[in-house]
Structure formats: structure tokens, C-alpha cells
Design a protein around this motif. Structure first.
Motif, short mmCIF file in Angstrom:
data_model
loop_
_atom_site.label_atom_id
_atom_site.label_comp_id
_atom_site.label_asym_id
_atom_site.label_seq_id
_atom_site.Cartn_x
_atom_site.Cartn_y
_atom_site.Cartn_z
N PHE A 21 -3.89 1.90 4.15
CA PHE A 21 -4.83 1.38 3.16
C PHE A 21 -6.24 1.74 3.59
N TYR A 80 0.83 -1.21 0.00
CA TYR A 80 0.00 0.00 0.00
C TYR A 80 0.86 1.26 0.00
N LYS A 111 -10.37 0.48 3.33
CA LYS A 111 -11.32 -0.59 3.04
C LYS A 111 -12.63 -0.25 3.74
#
Length: 100
Positions: free
Chosen positions: A69, A53, A71
Motif C-alpha cells: 500500500f 491492498y 500512504k
């Protein structure tokens, strides 16, 4: 054989993810589990590919060891060292970003 770094969660990151989980669970227990489980799965995979990442743009004077990252609208910041990957913080992306 090269040893994989251990993935370690800071207490504050664990607490943040738990709060996010509880909030989502109020509307959808199934969605809350999905969010939590997928974030944990990505974190575990960091041991295999810690630099997958991008560098964390909110870390001042980042020496290349802080990455992040996203999500399910959650931003997870972590630090990579030779022996461990430390999950530092979990924040909803709509929260005011914190420079650290």
C-alpha cells in the motif's frame, strides 16, 4: 473465534520508516508524526483485512501473499501468512523500485 494474524515489522522496514520520519522531521515535526502514525495505523488494520491492498507488483513470482500500500508517498510492502502479516519494507515512492 478466529485468531487475527499478528502484524510484525522487519528490522529493515522499521529502520526505513525511522529514516523517513527523521528526514521529514527536519522540516516539519508535526508532518513527520502524522506520516509515521498513519502508516502504523494502516499496518495495524491489516490484521483485520490483510488482503485489502493490491498484490505487490514488484515481487517476482508473487504467489498472492505479497501485497503493498502507499500512504504519504511511502510504499509499504508486506507478506500475508495464516499466522502473521510481516511488514517487509518501506520506501519513498520516488526511489528506484527494487524487484525482490
Amino acid at each position: 473465534m478466529v485468531n487475527k494474524p499478528a502484524v510484525v515489522w522487519n528490522k529493515s522496514a522499521e529502520s526505513s520508516l525511522k529514516r523517513i520520519y527523521q528526514y521529514i522531521k527536519e522540516d516539519s515535526p508535526q508532518s513527520a508524526e502524522k506520516v509515521r502514525d498513519e502508516i502504523f495505523a494502516i499496518a495495524r488494520q491489516l490484521a483485520d483485512h490483510p488482503e485489502k491492498y493490491a498484490l505487490d507488483k514488484f515481487k517476482e513470482q508473487n504467489q498472492g501473499d505479497h501485497r503493498a500500500f502507499e500512504k504519504h508517498s511511502c510504499r509499504v510492502a508486506y507478506r500475508v501468512t495464516e499466522k502473521q502479516i510481516r511488514i517487509l519494507r518501506v520506501r519513498h515512492v520516488k526511489q528506484e523500485p527494487k524487484i525482490y
